[in-house]
Design an enzyme around this catalytic site. Structure first.
Site, PDB file in Angstrom:
ATOM      1  CG  ASP A  56     -37.860  60.076  -3.295  1.00 58.42           C
ATOM      2  OD1 ASP A  56     -36.845  60.783  -3.464  1.00 58.42           O
ATOM      3  OD2 ASP A  56     -38.130  59.103  -4.021  1.00 58.42           O
ATOM      4  CB  VAL A  57     -35.907  65.745  -2.299  1.00 70.56           C
ATOM      5  CG1 VAL A  57     -35.986  66.033  -0.805  1.00 70.56           C
ATOM      6  CG2 VAL A  57     -34.594  65.065  -2.669  1.00 70.56           C
ATOM      7  CG  ASN A  83     -27.674  67.439   3.767  1.00 70.92           C
ATOM      8  OD1 ASN A  83     -26.468  67.590   3.571  1.00 70.92           O
ATOM      9  ND2 ASN A  83     -28.159  66.310   4.283  1.00 70.92           N
ATOM     10  CE1 TYR A 146     -23.025  64.228  -5.328  1.00 79.23           C
ATOM     11  CE2 TYR A 146     -20.850  65.122  -5.793  1.00 79.23           C
ATOM     12  CZ  TYR A 146     -21.910  64.946  -4.925  1.00 79.23           C
ATOM     13  OH  TYR A 146     -21.858  65.493  -3.668  1.00 79.23           O
TER      14      TYR A 146
END
Length: 245
Positions: A56-57, A83, A146
């Site tokens: 989990d980045v 990514n 975002y």
């Protein structure tokens, strides 16, 4: 000799398409994803030159553990592709703590954590590619978190490129447009928010129903080209969009 390429968010979509292409071309691919079963399924599909690692980045500890696992199998890596990302429309006034924290943590903190872990494992000739978004320049609505996370990623990429100049590690950003994601499940967006998102984009001249969209596999050649650049060539930023075929 083949390269060792680490790809985050490799369980579906662009990440999966990149993994499949590079593996077919003889590279060793390391697939990172929050759900181990998803990246393991891709690794099983690829076969021998693939390693699936749960990561989990958004979690610094998870990234540290993942790269420690990678180091036991591959002490050196040649390419990191950041990514993994979360994309969800909502207004700031209606945003939950989870929405705010997860988008910033995954889309901005995540690539930073992964770069920090990968850099000591890379040498001259290494390549880091961060996946950005056209949303930083296109008038979408309800994507403020975002958009700011991806704009921050662009600025981070520029700074990291300068920081790593003397090391011989190249850093680039690929600003990506809309893609049909191979094997990716439909997002579990709030229905009302999704409707307002589409209507608001239409008012801004973006008809998401008729706007061109490319296949995730169609853009993998851009990443291949960036990785294979001669050492005396700099490409810091590439924008990839969709067009009618």
């Amino acid at each position: 000799m083949g390269k060792t390429i680490v790809i985050t968010g490799a369980g579906a979509g662009l990440g999966k398409a990149l993994a499949l292409r590079f593996a077919q071309e003889g590279e060793t691919v390391v697939l990172l994803g929050r759900t181990l079963s998803k990246v393991q399924a891709v690794a099983d599909e690829i076969g021998g030159n693939a390693l699936a690692v749960q990561c989990d980045v958004a979690s610094a500890d998870s990234v540290r553990a993942a790269f420690a696992t990678i180091a036991r199998m591959h002490p050196a890596i040649d390419v990191l592709i950041n990514n993994a990302g979360i994309y969800e429309p909502f207004t700031v006034a209606e945003a939950t703590d989870r929405q705010i924290d997860s988008i910033i943590a995954t889309n901005l903190n995540g690539p930073i954590y992964c770069c920090r872990a990968a850099i000591p494992m890379m040498g001259s000739g290494g390549v880091i590619i961060n996946v950005g978004s056209e949303s930083v320049a296109v008038p979408f609505v309800m994507l403020s978190l975002y958009q700011c996370s991806k704009a921050g990623l662009e600025r981070f990429t520029e700074a990291l490129e300068a920081e790593l100049e003397d090391s011989g590690i190249r850093v680039a950003l690929v600003r990506a447009g809309p893609m049909h994601d191979q094997g990716k499940e439909a997002p579990a967006w709030d229905r009302d928010a999704a409707m307002r998102f589409h209507a608001g984009c239409a008012r801004n001249g973006l008809d998401l129903q008729t706007r061109p969209i490319s296949h995730s596999g169609s853009v993998t050649g851009v990443f291949r080209a960036v990785i294979d650049l001669p050492p005396d060539v700099r490409v810091s930023h590439v924008s990839v969009g969709a067009r009618k075929a």
